[in-house]
Design an enzyme around this catalytic site. Structure first.
Site, PDB file in Angstrom:
ATOM      1  N   THR A  29       0.842  -1.192   0.000  1.00 30.45           N
ATOM      2  CA  THR A  29       0.000   0.000   0.000  1.00 30.45           C
ATOM      3  C   THR A  29       0.876   1.239   0.000  1.00 30.45           C
ATOM      4  O   THR A  29       1.903   1.287   0.669  1.00 30.45           O
ATOM      5  CB  THR A  29      -0.903   0.005   1.247  1.00 30.45           C
ATOM      6  OG1 THR A  29      -1.821  -1.093   1.167  1.00 30.45           O
ATOM      7  CG2 THR A  29      -1.681   1.306   1.360  1.00 30.45           C
TER       8      THR A  29
ATOM      9  N   GLY B  81       0.975   5.339   5.541  1.00 34.48           N
ATOM     10  CA  GLY B  81      -0.335   5.257   4.898  1.00 34.48           C
ATOM     11  C   GLY B  81      -1.405   4.598   5.745  1.00 34.48           C
ATOM     12  O   GLY B  81      -2.537   4.417   5.293  1.00 34.48           O
TER      13      GLY B  81
ATOM     14  N   GLU C 237      -0.289  -4.816   6.241  1.00 34.94           N
ATOM     15  CA  GLU C 237       0.974  -5.002   5.533  1.00 34.94           C
ATOM     16  C   GLU C 237       1.841  -6.046   6.229  1.00 34.94           C
ATOM     17  O   GLU C 237       2.384  -6.949   5.598  1.00 34.94           O
ATOM     18  CB  GLU C 237       1.720  -3.665   5.452  1.00 34.94           C
ATOM     19  CG  GLU C 237       1.096  -2.682   4.471  1.00 34.94           C
ATOM     20  CD  GLU C 237       1.719  -1.302   4.536  1.00 34.94           C
ATOM     21  OE1 GLU C 237       1.569  -0.548   3.556  1.00 34.94           O
ATOM     22  OE2 GLU C 237       2.336  -0.964   5.569  1.00 34.94           O
TER      23      GLU C 237
END
Length: 279
Positions: A68, A141, A147
Site C-alpha cells: 500500500t 499510509g 501489511e
C-alpha cells in the site's frame, strides 16, 4: 499529487510558448514549478522500482502480496499490465488495504485473502524509512497491520523505495506509527510513550493515510477500525528489534510500524539509477 504536478508543468510550458510581450505580463510561480518538477521526478523513481520489482520477482502461478502507498501503487499497476497482456498468468494476489484492493480490482487482478492462502511467494511494498540493516519504518499510509500480516507470510519480501527513504538510523527521518485499540486510547498512548523515552507520542488525526500530517480534528481510523499513535524521535532508535518487542508486548497495542529482519531485497531508485541491496 501526480495530476496536479502534470497540470502545473503543462501550464508552465504553455506560458513559455507565448511571445515575449505576453510572457512579460505573466508571473510564474517558481516555487510551484519546482514543486511540480520534484513531484514528477519522485513519481518516476517510484515507477522504476515498482516495475522492476514485478519484472524481476513475479512469475506466472505465484501468490503475490500487494503493498500500500504511492510506491507500491506502481507495482500493482505493473502486475495488472502484465496480466492483461498475457505475459503473466495464473496469478492470485493478497492486498494490504482497502485502497489497494480497489486498485487491483480495477485492473482485473484476481484477489484472495490469507484465510485461503497463508503462504505467499513474494510480497512487494514501499517503506517510509530504511536503515543500513534494511530494517524499516512503515505505516505512513495507515496500513501497517495488514501489511505486516501479509508480508511476514511471504517467502520473499521485496522493498521498493527512492533514495530519499534511506537513513543512517530509524527514528528521526520519519515518525514511527503504532496501531492501538480505540478503547482507552489515551491510556495506551501513554504506555506507548513510556516504551520510547525521549520520543513524543501524538495521536494521528484526520485521515489515516496521510501520515502524521494533521488534516482533521477526529482520530484517524485504520481499515481495521483502530487508532494510530505516531512516535516522533529526535535521536536514532538504538535497538529497533528491542523496541519492536517492547511495543508488541504492550497491552492495547495491535501492532507497530517497525519491520525488522523481514526484508529479502531492497530496490532503490536514485539520481544515478537503480541499485539493489540485500541483508
Amino acid at each position: 499529487d501526480r495530476a496536479a504536478a502534470t497540470s502545473m508543468l503543462a501550464f508552465t510550458l504553455a506560458l513559455l510558448a507565448l511571445n515575449p510581450s505576453t510572457r512579460a505580463g505573466v508571473r510564474l510561480n517558481r516555487s510551484a514549478l519546482r514543486s511540480a518538477a520534484i513531484t514528477m521526478n519522485q513519481d518516476e523513481l517510484k515507477k522504476q522500482v515498482g516495475y522492476k520489482a514485478v519484472d524481476d520477482h513475479v512469475k506466472s502461478g505465484m501468490v503475490v502480496g500487494l503493498g500500500t502507498g504511492s510506491t507500491a501503487y506502481f507495482a500493482v499497476e505493473r502486475l495488472g499490465e502484465k496480466l492483461k497482456s498475457g505475459e503473466l498468468k495464473d496469478i492470485i494476489a493478497i492486498p494490504t488495504s482497502i485502497r489497494t484492493k480497489e486498485q487491483a480490482e480495477s485492473l482485473g487482478i484476481p484477489l484472495v485473502t490469507l484465510d485461503s492462502n497463508s503462504v505467499l511467494d513474494v510480497a512487494i511494498d514501499g517503506a517510509d524509512a530504511v536503515d543500513p540493516k534494511l530494517n524499516l519504518v512503515k505505516g505512513g499510509g495507515g496500513a501497517l497491520l495488514r501489511e505486516k500480516m501479509v508480508e511476514v507470510c511471504a517467502k520473499k519480501f521485496i522493498v521498493i523505495v527512492d533514495e530519499s527513504k534511506l537513513c543512517d538510523g530509524l527514528g528521526p527521518s520519519f515518525p514511527l506509527p503504532v496501531e492501538i485499540t480505540p478503547f482507552c486510547h489515551e491510556h495506551t498512548l501513554r504506555m506507548v510513550a513510556a516504551c520510547a523515552p525521549g520520543a513524543e507520542a501524538k495521536l494521528r488525526l484526520g485521515s489515516a493515510a496521510t501520515g502524521s500530517k494533521v488534516d482533521g480534528d477526529e482520530p484517524a481510523v485504520t481499515d481495521n477500525g483502530n487508532y494510530i499513535v505516531d512516535l516522533f524521535f529526535k535521536e536514532t532508535i538504538p535497538d529497533p528489534p528491542a523496541l519492536a518487542a517492547k511495543l508488541k508486548a504492550t497491552v492495547g497495542v495491535v501492532d507497530h510500524g517497525l519491520f525488522c529482519e523481514m526484508t529479502s531485497e531492497c530496490i532503490i531508485a536514485g539520481a544515478d539509477g537503480i541499485s539493489v541491496k540485500k541483508p
